[in-house]
Enzyme design. Sequence first.
Site, PDB file in Angstrom:
ATOM      1  N   CYS A 106       0.908  -1.183  -0.076  1.00  6.91           N
ATOM      2  CA  CYS A 106       0.147  -0.025  -0.091  1.00  6.91           C
ATOM      3  C   CYS A 106       0.761   1.264   0.166  1.00  6.91           C
ATOM      4  O   CYS A 106       1.719   1.585  -0.926  1.00  6.91           O
ATOM      5  CB  CYS A 106      -1.068  -0.055   0.963  1.00  6.91           C
ATOM      6  SG  CYS A 106      -2.205   0.991   0.859  1.00  6.91           S
TER       7      CYS A 106
ATOM      8  N   HIS B  40      -3.764  -4.955   0.401  1.00  9.20           N
ATOM      9  CA  HIS B  40      -3.001  -5.489   1.546  1.00  9.20           C
ATOM     10  C   HIS B  40      -3.335  -6.951   1.736  1.00  9.20           C
ATOM     11  O   HIS B  40      -4.317  -7.599   2.573  1.00  9.20           O
ATOM     12  CB  HIS B  40      -4.093  -4.727   2.672  1.00  9.20           C
ATOM     13  CG  HIS B  40      -3.785  -3.337   3.129  1.00  9.20           C
ATOM     14  ND1 HIS B  40      -2.465  -3.067   3.773  1.00  9.20           N
ATOM     15  CD2 HIS B  40      -4.276  -2.169   2.702  1.00  9.20           C
ATOM     16  CE1 HIS B  40      -2.454  -1.643   3.899  1.00  9.20           C
ATOM     17  NE2 HIS B  40      -3.607  -1.276   3.238  1.00  9.20           N
TER      18      HIS B  40
ATOM     19  N   GLU C  64      -1.968  -8.716   3.484  1.00  5.99           N
ATOM     20  CA  GLU C  64      -1.883  -9.251   5.071  1.00  5.99           C
ATOM     21  C   GLU C  64      -3.102  -8.962   5.732  1.00  5.99           C
ATOM     22  O   GLU C  64      -3.182  -9.491   7.173  1.00  5.99           O
ATOM     23  CB  GLU C  64      -0.463  -8.474   5.542  1.00  5.99           C
ATOM     24  CG  GLU C  64      -0.940  -7.040   6.203  1.00  5.99           C
ATOM     25  CD  GLU C  64      -1.111  -5.859   5.220  1.00  5.99           C
ATOM     26  OE1 GLU C  64      -0.884  -4.713   5.601  1.00  5.99           O
ATOM     27  OE2 GLU C  64      -1.141  -6.295   3.891  1.00  5.99           O
TER      28      GLU C  64
END
Length: 243
Positions: free
Chosen positions: A99, A187, A189
């Site tokens: 990001c 993202h 994660e």
Amino acid sequence: MGGKKFGVLLCADDPEYVKKIYGGYFGVFVRMLGEEGETWKVFRVANGEFPDDEEIKEFDGFVISGSCSDAHGTDGWICRLLNLLKQLDSMKKKVLGICFGHQILGRALGGKTGRATAGWDIGVTNVQLSSSKLFTSLKMPAYLSVIECHRDEVRELPPKAEVLAWSGRTGVEMFRYGDHIMGIQGHPEYTKDILLHLIDRLLQRNLIEESCADEAKSDLDAREPDREAWKKLCISFLKGSRL
């Protein structure tokens, strides 16, 4: 793969929820990327905590997190981070940017970042992958879904960089620079609950409209991100042999 050492360059403060459930964003990254026998260390760069020159040599790679700050900003820590990233590039260290991390890498290497022409992108986005050998070697599908939460983007890639993925909203969802640097706008994660809490925080701070929040939440209900595929891809890039 054992014995390797990785650093997370943390560009944001941890929200209470993420701290409580996951041990902060550092914990979120280690949960996705960490494997037995490795050492992971956090550097809170947004608070001025950077690795020194000698320390950098010890690391096999670094991950740059997301941030509330703008990658095109001029804060002192951002300027310092830009210099660090140029140094890591010259040392050919593996660097994965997520990001804000993706955007700041683009800027450090000579590209341009700024506000996204399509506005906020919050929810689960379907991105189209290129025919790069990075994907074919891992037998990746043509499209992957990823959680997104951004209003900035890489507008112009650095010279010699290659676009790896794009979407209907964002021209550079993913790029690579040489064999050692990769940026991902989404993202990989994030879990859905992390994004739901983030949407509420953005709403409380009047950074998004209620209609935008409602749309993002219903989008999140309806679709699943391909978290395992992204995990495999990120680990392969960060720890694999040079392609």
